[in-house]
Enzyme design. Structure first.
Site, PDB file in Angstrom:
ATOM      1  N   GLY A  45       0.837  -1.193   0.000  1.00 27.24           N
ATOM      2  CA  GLY A  45       0.000   0.000   0.000  1.00 27.24           C
ATOM      3  C   GLY A  45       0.868   1.238   0.000  1.00 27.24           C
ATOM      4  O   GLY A  45       2.013   1.195   0.457  1.00 27.24           O
ATOM      5  N   GLN A  50       2.886   9.947   1.518  1.00 23.19           N
ATOM      6  CA  GLN A  50       4.197   9.290   1.495  1.00 23.19           C
ATOM      7  C   GLN A  50       5.041   9.677   0.283  1.00 23.19           C
ATOM      8  O   GLN A  50       6.227   9.356   0.229  1.00 23.19           O
ATOM      9  CB  GLN A  50       4.031   7.763   1.527  1.00 23.19           C
ATOM     10  N   CYS A 105       6.095  -0.106   7.413  1.00 31.85           N
ATOM     11  CA  CYS A 105       5.658   1.042   6.623  1.00 31.85           C
ATOM     12  C   CYS A 105       6.814   1.504   5.751  1.00 31.85           C
ATOM     13  O   CYS A 105       7.948   1.589   6.220  1.00 31.85           O
ATOM     14  CB  CYS A 105       5.232   2.162   7.567  1.00 31.85           C
ATOM     15  N   LEU A 106       6.545   1.799   4.492  1.00 28.48           N
ATOM     16  CA  LEU A 106       7.617   2.213   3.581  1.00 28.48           C
ATOM     17  C   LEU A 106       8.281   3.510   4.035  1.00 28.48           C
ATOM     18  O   LEU A 106       9.438   3.759   3.694  1.00 28.48           O
ATOM     19  CB  LEU A 106       7.070   2.374   2.155  1.00 28.48           C
ATOM     20  N   HIS A 147      -4.364   0.872   7.665  1.00 24.73           N
ATOM     21  CA  HIS A 147      -3.009   1.434   7.716  1.00 24.73           C
ATOM     22  C   HIS A 147      -2.891   2.616   6.749  1.00 24.73           C
ATOM     23  O   HIS A 147      -2.392   3.682   7.118  1.00 24.73           O
ATOM     24  CB  HIS A 147      -1.980   0.346   7.393  1.00 24.73           C
ATOM     25  N   GLU A 148      -3.357   2.415   5.514  1.00 27.45           N
ATOM     26  CA  GLU A 148      -3.254   3.494   4.510  1.00 27.45           C
ATOM     27  C   GLU A 148      -4.185   4.655   4.850  1.00 27.45           C
ATOM     28  O   GLU A 148      -3.838   5.818   4.664  1.00 27.45           O
ATOM     29  CB  GLU A 148      -3.554   2.956   3.105  1.00 27.45           C
ATOM     30  N   HIS A 151      -2.726   7.037   7.154  1.00 28.45           N
ATOM     31  CA  HIS A 151      -1.789   7.976   6.506  1.00 28.45           C
ATOM     32  C   HIS A 151      -2.504   9.255   6.051  1.00 28.45           C
ATOM     33  O   HIS A 151      -1.968  10.347   6.204  1.00 28.45           O
ATOM     34  CB  HIS A 151      -1.123   7.333   5.279  1.00 28.45           C
TER      35      HIS A 151
HETATM   36 ZN   LIG Z   1       2.622   3.196   5.909  1.00 28.54          ZN
END
Ligand SMILES: [Zn+2]
Length: 196
Positions: A45, A50, A105-106, A147-148, A151
């Site tokens: 995701g 991000q 998380c990226l 999770h997304e 963000h």
């Molecule tokens: Zn994340």
């Protein structure tokens, strides 16, 4: 095009993102580039903040989870085709028991921790063609969305940890902001010294 991924500590990750409309410039190109950026980093995701954009847009492709042998056959089958674009999403309801799962998380490479989330969600959103949907998701599909979704609300999974856990990873998080971390994809670090 692959965007650099914004690292922990950048204020854009703490902002509540704004709705967009159909006229948003080059939206389909942006969505395509977000998928490309996500695949390149082996994520499931990616949310617009991000890549530095404070807008309510995130993309998901949970296919990699369909190979997870710890999941039920049914869940694996469901995750196999779970590739979606969420625009202007609102979670209408979160219910059923909270369960823990190790998340990463990226924007926060090298940190993985157990996060508790509700089992089931009801979400309203627009797809890439600006068609409105209201759907119910459960299990891992719900979790990836949650999770997304966090963000675009300016929340990171590390915000949801116990105060003890937060203390334990504080130094690591500070290092990530400074660029002292190894990620196999390009990142943008808020506190990196010039030239890094
Ligand atoms: Zn994340």
């Amino acid at each position: 095009m692959i965007f650099p991924i914004v690292a922990y500590g950048d204020p854009v990750l703490k902002k509540k993102a704004k709705d967009i409309d159909k006229e948003y410039p080059k939206l389909s190109e942006l969505i395509e580039n977000m998928f490309e950026t996500m695949y390149n980093a082996h994520g499931v995701g990616l949310a617009a903040p991000q890549i530095g954009l404070p807008i309510r847009l995130f993309v998901i492709d949970a296919e990699p989870f369909s190979e997870d042998e710890e999941l039920s056959e049914e869940e694996r089958e469901q995750l196999k085709d779970f590739k979606k674009v969420f625009i202007n999403a609102t979670i209408l309801e979160e219910k059923d028991e909270e369960w823990a799962f190790t998340e990463g998380c990226l924007s926060i490479p090298d940190i993985r921790e157990d996060v508790f989330r509700n089992e089931t969600i009801k979400i309203k959103y627009f797809d890439e063609n600006f068609v409105e949907h209201t759907e119910i998701y459960g299990g891992l599909a719900a979790r990836v969305i949650q999770h997304e979704y966090d963000h675009i609300e300016g929340i990171l999974f590390t915000d949801k940890l116990s105060s003890l856990k937060k203390r334990l990873i504080k130094g690591k998080l500070a290092n990530i902001s400074k660029g002292k971390v190894n990620a196999d994809y390009r990142m943008r670090f808020p506190l990196a010294k010039k030239g890094r």
